[in-house]
Design a protein around this motif. Structure first.
Motif, PDB file in Angstrom:
ATOM      1  N   PHE A   1       7.905  -0.640  10.637  1.00 43.48           N
ATOM      2  CA  PHE A   1       7.768   0.496   9.711  1.00 43.48           C
ATOM      3  C   PHE A   1       8.859   1.512  10.045  1.00 43.48           C
ATOM      4  O   PHE A   1       9.002   1.914  11.199  1.00 43.48           O
ATOM      5  CB  PHE A   1       6.378   1.138   9.853  1.00 43.48           C
ATOM      6  CG  PHE A   1       5.313   0.395   9.096  1.00 43.48           C
ATOM      7  CD1 PHE A   1       5.018  -0.910   9.408  1.00 43.48           C
ATOM      8  CD2 PHE A   1       4.633   0.993   8.057  1.00 43.48           C
ATOM      9  CE1 PHE A   1       4.046  -1.623   8.714  1.00 43.48           C
ATOM     10  CE2 PHE A   1       3.664   0.305   7.351  1.00 43.48           C
ATOM     11  CZ  PHE A   1       3.374  -1.008   7.679  1.00 43.48           C
ATOM     12  N   SER A   2       9.592   1.908   9.018  1.00 37.35           N
ATOM     13  CA  SER A   2      10.730   2.803   9.249  1.00 37.35           C
ATOM     14  C   SER A   2      10.257   4.221   9.522  1.00 37.35           C
ATOM     15  O   SER A   2       9.112   4.586   9.225  1.00 37.35           O
ATOM     16  CB  SER A   2      11.644   2.790   8.030  1.00 37.35           C
ATOM     17  OG  SER A   2      10.946   3.323   6.925  1.00 37.35           O
ATOM     18  N   ARG A   3      11.171   5.016  10.075  1.00 28.96           N
ATOM     19  CA  ARG A   3      10.870   6.442  10.289  1.00 28.96           C
ATOM     20  C   ARG A   3      10.526   7.101   8.967  1.00 28.96           C
ATOM     21  O   ARG A   3       9.657   7.964   8.888  1.00 28.96           O
ATOM     22  CB  ARG A   3      12.087   7.137  10.886  1.00 28.96           C
ATOM     23  CG  ARG A   3      12.262   6.854  12.344  1.00 28.96           C
ATOM     24  CD  ARG A   3      13.496   7.536  12.869  1.00 28.96           C
ATOM     25  NE  ARG A   3      13.520   7.480  14.326  1.00 28.96           N
ATOM     26  CZ  ARG A   3      14.600   7.616  15.057  1.00 28.96           C
ATOM     27  NH1 ARG A   3      15.761   7.824  14.480  1.00 28.96           N
ATOM     28  NH2 ARG A   3      14.541   7.553  16.368  1.00 28.96           N
ATOM     29  N   ARG A   4      11.250   6.692   7.926  1.00 25.69           N
ATOM     30  CA  ARG A   4      11.036   7.283   6.603  1.00 25.69           C
ATOM     31  C   ARG A   4       9.606   7.027   6.132  1.00 25.69           C
ATOM     32  O   ARG A   4       8.935   7.902   5.606  1.00 25.69           O
ATOM     33  CB  ARG A   4      12.054   6.666   5.631  1.00 25.69           C
ATOM     34  CG  ARG A   4      12.007   7.229   4.238  1.00 25.69           C
ATOM     35  CD  ARG A   4      13.154   6.667   3.399  1.00 25.69           C
ATOM     36  NE  ARG A   4      12.854   6.843   1.996  1.00 25.69           N
ATOM     37  CZ  ARG A   4      12.152   5.994   1.275  1.00 25.69           C
ATOM     38  NH1 ARG A   4      11.702   4.883   1.827  1.00 25.69           N
ATOM     39  NH2 ARG A   4      11.896   6.230   0.014  1.00 25.69           N
ATOM     40  N   ARG A   5       9.143   5.792   6.359  1.00 30.17           N
ATOM     41  CA  ARG A   5       7.800   5.436   5.913  1.00 30.17           C
ATOM     42  C   ARG A   5       6.739   6.245   6.683  1.00 30.17           C
ATOM     43  O   ARG A   5       5.774   6.733   6.099  1.00 30.17           O
ATOM     44  CB  ARG A   5       7.588   3.920   6.103  1.00 30.17           C
ATOM     45  CG  ARG A   5       6.151   3.444   5.949  1.00 30.17           C
ATOM     46  CD  ARG A   5       5.650   3.637   4.525  1.00 30.17           C
ATOM     47  NE  ARG A   5       4.209   3.597   4.466  1.00 30.17           N
ATOM     48  CZ  ARG A   5       3.510   2.766   3.714  1.00 30.17           C
ATOM     49  NH1 ARG A   5       4.135   1.897   2.935  1.00 30.17           N
ATOM     50  NH2 ARG A   5       2.205   2.799   3.704  1.00 30.17           N
ATOM     51  N   MET A  33       0.853  -1.192   0.000  1.00 30.06           N
ATOM     52  CA  MET A  33       0.000   0.000   0.000  1.00 30.06           C
ATOM     53  C   MET A  33       0.891   1.245   0.000  1.00 30.06           C
ATOM     54  O   MET A  33       1.710   1.419   0.897  1.00 30.06           O
ATOM     55  CB  MET A  33      -0.891  -0.024   1.257  1.00 30.06           C
ATOM     56  CG  MET A  33      -1.935   1.075   1.277  1.00 30.06           C
ATOM     57  SD  MET A  33      -3.055   0.924   2.692  1.00 30.06           S
ATOM     58  CE  MET A  33      -4.164  -0.369   2.144  1.00 30.06           C
ATOM     59  N   ARG A  39      -6.641   6.525   3.234  1.00 25.57           N
ATOM     60  CA  ARG A  39      -7.428   5.701   4.161  1.00 25.57           C
ATOM     61  C   ARG A  39      -7.382   6.288   5.572  1.00 25.57           C
ATOM     62  O   ARG A  39      -8.364   6.240   6.314  1.00 25.57           O
ATOM     63  CB  ARG A  39      -6.904   4.267   4.156  1.00 25.57           C
ATOM     64  CG  ARG A  39      -6.991   3.576   2.796  1.00 25.57           C
ATOM     65  CD  ARG A  39      -8.424   3.337   2.373  1.00 25.57           C
ATOM     66  NE  ARG A  39      -9.033   2.286   3.145  1.00 25.57           N
ATOM     67  CZ  ARG A  39      -8.962   0.985   2.849  1.00 25.57           C
ATOM     68  NH1 ARG A  39      -8.320   0.597   1.758  1.00 25.57           N
ATOM     69  NH2 ARG A  39      -9.529   0.085   3.596  1.00 25.57           N
ATOM     70  N   SER A  40      -6.217   6.836   5.949  1.00 28.88           N
ATOM     71  CA  SER A  40      -6.097   7.440   7.282  1.00 28.88           C
ATOM     72  C   SER A  40      -7.045   8.622   7.421  1.00 28.88           C
ATOM     73  O   SER A  40      -7.711   8.789   8.445  1.00 28.88           O
ATOM     74  CB  SER A  40      -4.664   7.924   7.527  1.00 28.88           C
ATOM     75  OG  SER A  40      -3.801   6.830   7.612  1.00 28.88           O
ATOM     76  N   GLU A  90      -0.806   3.787  17.939  1.00 27.78           N
ATOM     77  CA  GLU A  90      -0.830   3.131  16.633  1.00 27.78           C
ATOM     78  C   GLU A  90       0.488   3.354  15.877  1.00 27.78           C
ATOM     79  O   GLU A  90       1.032   2.426  15.276  1.00 27.78           O
ATOM     80  CB  GLU A  90      -1.965   3.768  15.842  1.00 27.78           C
ATOM     81  CG  GLU A  90      -2.715   2.844  14.956  1.00 27.78           C
ATOM     82  CD  GLU A  90      -3.885   3.632  14.384  1.00 27.78           C
ATOM     83  OE1 GLU A  90      -4.911   3.658  15.081  1.00 27.78           O
ATOM     84  OE2 GLU A  90      -3.744   4.214  13.313  1.00 27.78           O
ATOM     85  N   ALA A 130       3.077   1.289  17.471  1.00 27.52           N
ATOM     86  CA  ALA A 130       2.904  -0.117  17.090  1.00 27.52           C
ATOM     87  C   ALA A 130       3.440  -0.359  15.680  1.00 27.52           C
ATOM     88  O   ALA A 130       4.108  -1.364  15.417  1.00 27.52           O
ATOM     89  CB  ALA A 130       1.426  -0.494  17.173  1.00 27.52           C
ATOM     90  N   LEU A 131       3.149   0.568  14.779  1.00 29.91           N
ATOM     91  CA  LEU A 131       3.662   0.420  13.404  1.00 29.91           C
ATOM     92  C   LEU A 131       5.189   0.423  13.397  1.00 29.91           C
ATOM     93  O   LEU A 131       5.824  -0.353  12.677  1.00 29.91           O
ATOM     94  CB  LEU A 131       3.147   1.563  12.518  1.00 29.91           C
ATOM     95  CG  LEU A 131       1.715   1.435  12.007  1.00 29.91           C
ATOM     96  CD1 LEU A 131       1.300   2.687  11.262  1.00 29.91           C
ATOM     97  CD2 LEU A 131       1.574   0.222  11.082  1.00 29.91           C
ATOM     98  N   ARG A 132       5.759   1.299  14.225  1.00 33.58           N
ATOM     99  CA  ARG A 132       7.221   1.345  14.298  1.00 33.58           C
ATOM    100  C   ARG A 132       7.732   0.021  14.870  1.00 33.58           C
ATOM    101  O   ARG A 132       8.730  -0.514  14.398  1.00 33.58           O
ATOM    102  CB  ARG A 132       7.667   2.508  15.175  1.00 33.58           C
ATOM    103  CG  ARG A 132       7.327   3.861  14.637  1.00 33.58           C
ATOM    104  CD  ARG A 132       8.343   4.369  13.611  1.00 33.58           C
ATOM    105  NE  ARG A 132       9.600   4.679  14.232  1.00 33.58           N
ATOM    106  CZ  ARG A 132      10.744   4.056  14.001  1.00 33.58           C
ATOM    107  NH1 ARG A 132      10.771   3.060  13.139  1.00 33.58           N
ATOM    108  NH2 ARG A 132      11.845   4.389  14.599  1.00 33.58           N
ATOM    109  N   ARG A 175     -10.719   8.005   8.136  1.00 31.45           N
ATOM    110  CA  ARG A 175     -11.156   7.629   9.492  1.00 31.45           C
ATOM    111  C   ARG A 175     -11.964   8.741  10.126  1.00 31.45           C
ATOM    112  O   ARG A 175     -12.839   8.503  10.944  1.00 31.45           O
ATOM    113  CB  ARG A 175      -9.931   7.354  10.384  1.00 31.45           C
ATOM    114  CG  ARG A 175      -9.163   6.162   9.954  1.00 31.45           C
ATOM    115  CD  ARG A 175      -7.792   6.171  10.562  1.00 31.45           C
ATOM    116  NE  ARG A 175      -7.839   6.031  12.018  1.00 31.45           N
ATOM    117  CZ  ARG A 175      -6.763   5.756  12.730  1.00 31.45           C
ATOM    118  NH1 ARG A 175      -5.608   5.599  12.135  1.00 31.45           N
ATOM    119  NH2 ARG A 175      -6.856   5.622  14.031  1.00 31.45           N
ATOM    120  N   PHE A 224      -2.364   4.928   1.666  1.00 33.56           N
ATOM    121  CA  PHE A 224      -2.463   4.780   3.122  1.00 33.56           C
ATOM    122  C   PHE A 224      -2.974   6.077   3.750  1.00 33.56           C
ATOM    123  O   PHE A 224      -3.827   6.067   4.643  1.00 33.56           O
ATOM    124  CB  PHE A 224      -1.077   4.418   3.671  1.00 33.56           C
ATOM    125  CG  PHE A 224      -1.075   4.076   5.130  1.00 33.56           C
ATOM    126  CD1 PHE A 224      -1.489   2.825   5.561  1.00 33.56           C
ATOM    127  CD2 PHE A 224      -0.655   4.993   6.072  1.00 33.56           C
ATOM    128  CE1 PHE A 224      -1.494   2.507   6.910  1.00 33.56           C
ATOM    129  CE2 PHE A 224      -0.655   4.687   7.421  1.00 33.56           C
ATOM    130  CZ  PHE A 224      -1.068   3.443   7.837  1.00 33.56           C
TER     131      PHE A 224
END
Lengths: 394, 233
Positions: free
Chosen positions: A298-302, A1, A9-10, A289, A292-294, A13, A6
């Protein structure tokens, strides 16, 4: 995605919040877009008016605006002398005067009269009837009148206009109805030949011109024509269209530039504040959230890219909507500002140029980047373990 | 001595958090080796350092003392980006609060981490379908988290943790938000995950869940109360 998908979609919400954000950016963006159009609108519009005459150099006796200072003396000889310059294609002397005609209710009404030669270029635009002829059939020289004068006086081709400002009243035969480039809304305006001008103003000094309209030869251009005129007649003042506009930019029109700069700065500030606040609130509401993704890798860049994409969607969505909204707003503001007295009816305050769209786009990109900076730093530097622990306890 | 490869190895690990009121020592001299195929449960009172240890084992944080090796490589020497890559590809996390993204369906939540790891689309689709069926949610793939029960959300979270075929799955109070019956079902799922070859470390207050593990460790005041060797069944 992808980050953009993304981000979309965020934002979905909290659709109401996202929509309010987009609307907010659209409204402020419309104001900013209008200020971009206003910052150069008058100059662009005025250039169009000047260029529509077909003459690219103006010559006056002093630095005063045409009609506001002394006239050029020995106009015929000066015209002849300048016409011989190889850089010049045409020189046309112009005179300005104001007369009166009898109006309804026993009153008189002022008519602005332009004296010139028979039309060579775009001194006016013929709408009905015929152009000026140099003769004076039946002792009545030809006159072209603008639509306002024709309407108010019920004039058509062949009608007789009698000036009330001379004794006895001088008469003209209407040859046609025209539009003058610089006529103001509601202004009564007429054009006659130089011979006709003398007929209208018998006491005016002969052989003078308030303005010499000059057309440069295409191979020479206006700058070379100006240099040639200044060399040949250093006592006169020659201005290319660029020079006229430059002078207006720094004097008469500078007020609008300053207003547009101040309002554009305020609009930019509010756009940044709005988007930064929305994104910061959004990030703060989902710290767990993000942590949790980190933790999931999930990288800082992402995370940064996701927030940049959210910012881009908010600013981009609002920015795109700002263009039609800004155009609509500009139309309304333009019609209000154009009600100022004595302004040429064809002059516009808001003019859309490709440059405005490019600047608007550049601003949107910059705004999206700057607005996302703080929330992106907040999210990317989030201490993962501490945040998860805090969220777990809360 | 076990012949299995160590996935993560902590030797004399400590963790001190600097606080305004003075440093807080969350972990002291913890030594623990988690080997491939292990099923470890860590229990203890709140604030004893269980989650801190889990975060260290999962490369979320780095120790302030001792050495920590993940698949033989010192974690403290790794940069942030490298630890992110390891977490994405080699470690799966299951959280007490699930942390499913509410705007994504169950399918998308499981697919997202694979997408982030660069897995090709066709492989992603197959893996996502396989995992959601594995956790018993093959019929709920298009449902948003808000349309799922707590147990179902935790199943999706477990599927997500397994998505990139990690060597180690760490779970922090995975039944903390669930009733006993649902907790039992999640326990059954963890048993199956481990039986299928995935190494599990679970931090929990739930004694029934801890009892399922083959190694049960107790923590108190930042220390492992029983030695790892003693805790082995």
């Amino acid at each position: 995605m992808s980050p953009l998908h993304f981000a979309g979609r965020s934002l979905s919400r909290q659709p109401a919040r996202a929509l309010l954000g987009v609307i907010g950016v659209a409204v402020v963006g419309a104001l900013l877009f209008d200020m971009l159009m206003l910052s150069r609108g008058l100059i662009v519009s005025f250039r169009d008016l000047l260029e529509s005459t077909g003459f690219d150099v103006r010559v006056t006796a002093t630095e005063a605006l045409p009609g506001m200072g002394p006239a050029v003396a020995e106009a015929a000889a000066t015209t002849e002398e300048l016409s011989r310059l190889p850089e010049l294609a045409m020189v046309v002397p112009v005179r300005f005067g104001a007369a009166t005609v009898a109006a309804r209710g026993g009153r008189t009404h002022e008519v602005a009269i332009i004296g010139s030669q028979t039309r060579r270029r775009g001194e006016w635009r013929l709408l009905e009837g015929a152009d000026l002829a140099d003769g004076a059939a039946g002792g009545r020289p030809d006159m072209v009148v603008n639509r306002t004068l024709a309407r108010e006086q019920g004039l058509a081709s062949g009608s007789i206009v009698r000036l009330a400002s001379t004794l006895p009243g001088r008469e003209f035969r209407v040859s046609g109805i025209v539009e003058f480039p610089f006529e103001a809304t509601g202004e009564w305006m007429a054009g006659v030949t130089l011979r006709g001008f003398t007929h209208a103003f018998p006491t005016a000094r002969r052989d003078e011109a308030d303005l010499l309209l000059v057309a440069s030869r295409p191979e020479a251009g206006p700058d070379a024509a100006v240099v040639a005129i200044r060399r040949a007649r250093p006592d006169l003042h020659a201005f290319s269209i660029d020079e006229v506009l430059e002078r207006l930019r720094h004097a008469e029109f500078s007020y609008f530039r300053q207003v547009s700069f101040v309002l554009a700065t305020i609009a930019s500030f509010f756009t940044l504040l709005l988007v930064t606040t929305l994104l910061t609130v959004s990030v703060n509401q989902r710290l767990g959230e993000v942590a949790a993704l980190r933790a999931l890798g999930f990288s800082r860049r992402r995370i940064t890219l996701d927030l940049l994409a959210e910012s881009a969607l908010l600013v981009g969505g609002g920015g795109i909507a700002a263009v039609p909204l800004g155009l609509l707003l500009a139309r309304g503001l333009d019609s209000i500002l154009r009600q100022m007295p004595d302004l040429p009816s064809r002059l516009h305050f808001f003019v859309l140029e490709p440059r405005d769209l490019a600047l608007h786009l550049a601003f949107l990109v910059l705004a999206a980047l700057i607005a996302a900076a703080y929330p992106a730093i907040l999210a990317a530097r989030l201490p993962i373990a501490a945040t998860l622990r805090r969220e777990s306890i809360s | 001595m076990s012949a299995k490869a160590a996935i993560v190895e902590a030797r004399g690990v400590g963790k001190v958090y600097p606080m305004p009121a003075g440093p807080v020592e969350a972990l002291r001299d913890v030594s623990l080796t988690v080997e491939a195929g292990d099923y470890v449960a860590i229990s203890g009172p709140s604030g004893c350092g269980k989650s801190t240890l889990l975060h260290l084992l999962g490369c979320v944080d780095t120790p302030t003392a001792g050495s920590l090796l993940f698949e033989g490589r010192p974690v403290r020497a790794m940069g942030e980006e490298e630890r992110s890559r390891i977490r994405l590809r080699r470690i799966g996390f299951v959280f007490q609060r699930f942390y499913l993204l509410p705007m994504l369906t169950a399918w998308e939540n499981v697919e997202l981490v694979q997408s982030e790891a660069g897995m090709p689309a066709a492989e992603r689709r197959a893996r996502t379908r396989e995992l959601l069926e594995y956790v018993g949610l093959g019929q709920r793939v298009g449902h948003l988290p808000s349309q799922l029960s707590g147990g179902e959300m935790q199943r999706v979270a477990i599927a997500r943790a397994l998505a990139n075929r990690p060597g180690l799955v760490l779970a922090d109070e995975p039944t903390g938000e669930l009733d006993d019956e649902t907790g039992e079902q999640i326990g059954d799922l963890f048993d199956r995950v481990n039986a299928d070859g995935t190494t599990l470390v679970i931090v929990t207050h739930n004694l029934a869940l801890a009892a399922r593990a083959r190694r049960r460790l107790a923590m108190r005041s930042g220390r492992l109360a029983a030695s790892p060797a003693m805790a082995r069944p």
